[in-house]
Design an enzyme around this catalytic site. Structure first.
Site: not given
Length: 322
Positions: A103, A105, A122, A180, A200
């Site tokens: 996936q 972000h 993150e 990642h 995804r």
């Protein structure tokens, strides 16, 4: 509301995932009831998943209610000035019994335009790793949209992605755009911007109990991906009884405190502090009151709490916004 003068704990928000397991219970004492529990959201203001206090006189209050009533006391003066009454971070524990999907972000700009959301920078702190557990982080070499799509369509995407072994104590920092996946056999603490936006890319053709494949977001992801090789692994010091910097980015600062004894802390009131206990146990003493914590606990120390003592034998992640 009176000034909040104690550390807050919240009811974990437990999430079933196709890739989840039972380690959140066996390792982190979470009250899971499903054998495919993949996530424990520890501290969240994501719509529909807002954390609720479980200790002290504020028990039953939601985090959004607390911030609405006392933003400076909860968030801190600098955080409130920057984010308003939004809690800018999301804290989770994850148990990957199987590989997560591959996936990516989006960054703040894309996330704002498309979803009216923050982006999702993150970090992962590996708490437990089975033998040969690994993660996927970015491309092995600089790539391109064309090479990526060719491998995605040929189901050979994994062949051009960086596959890294992971062990307990490893830290990976993932800026937005980094392709990642957390691999099977890992339990991680995840600290991220408040966002539930995930594109995804590939899910290993898995199906759920009804035989359905999960939705992919191939088109949305194309402009979100960073096709350059990235360096995500973070080296850090572990000086005992001291806050050692692991990640310092515009969205959050994360330190690790290898605690063996007693440490006094003095805060400015500009930001909240969050502690995640990744090993052992510790106590916080504030104005003559003592609060005890064990591995797997996550604690929000409101910005109004400016002086306190931490004592015990533990490994603690300390997170705030600088």
């Amino acid at each position: 509301m009176n000034t909040i003068i104690y550390p807050l704990q919240f009811e974990p928000i437990l999430k079933e995932r196709i890739w989840g397991g039972e380690k959140l219970k066996t390792l982190l004492n979470k009250p899971i009831v499903s054998p495919i529990t993949g996530e424990s959201w520890e501290l969240s203001t994501v719509e529909g998943d807002v954390s609720v206090v479980i200790n002290g006189y504020l028990k039953g209050k939601s985090l959004t209610e607390l911030i609405e009533d006392a933003p400076n006391e909860i968030l801190g003066t600098a955080v409130y000035a920057r984010f308003g009454k939004q809690f800018p971070l999301l804290f989770k524990y994850l148990d990957a019994r199987e590989d997560l999907s591959i996936q990516v972000h989006p960054n703040d700009k894309l996330a704002k335009e498309r979803h009216n959301s923050f982006g999702k920078t993150e970090m992962w702190y590996v708490m437990q790793a089975d033998t040969d557990a690994r993660i996927i982080v970015g491309f092995k070499e600089d790539s391109s949209k064309e090479e990526y799509l060719e491998n995605l369509n040929n189901k050979t995407l994994v062949s051009i992605l960086d596959d890294v072994k992971a062990k307990a104590g490893d830290v990976f920092f993932l800026e937005t755009g980094t392709v990642h996946a957390i691999g099977a056999g890992l339990v991680v603490a995840e600290i991220q911007q408040t966002s539930d936006i995930t594109y995804r890319l590939y899910d290993f053709d898995r199906t759920d109990a009804e035989g359905n494949k999960r939705e992919l977001h191939v088109d949305l992801a194309l402009d979100a991906i960073n096709y350059s090789k990235v360096h995500t692994y973070k080296n850090y010091e572990k000086v005992e009884n001291k806050s050692n910097v692991i990640v310092d980015c515009p969205y959050f600062t994360t330190n690790i405190i290898p605690l063996d004894g007693e440490v006094d802390f003095s805060k400015s009131g500009e930001t909240f502090t969050v502690y995640m206990c990744t090993e052992g146990g510790f106590k916080i003493e504030i104005e003559g009151e003592t609060y005890s914590y064990i591995k797997g606990d996550t604690i929000l120390i409101p910005a109004a709490v400016k002086t306190f003592t931490v004592k015990g034998t533990a490994s603690i992640l300390e997170v705030f916004i600088s």
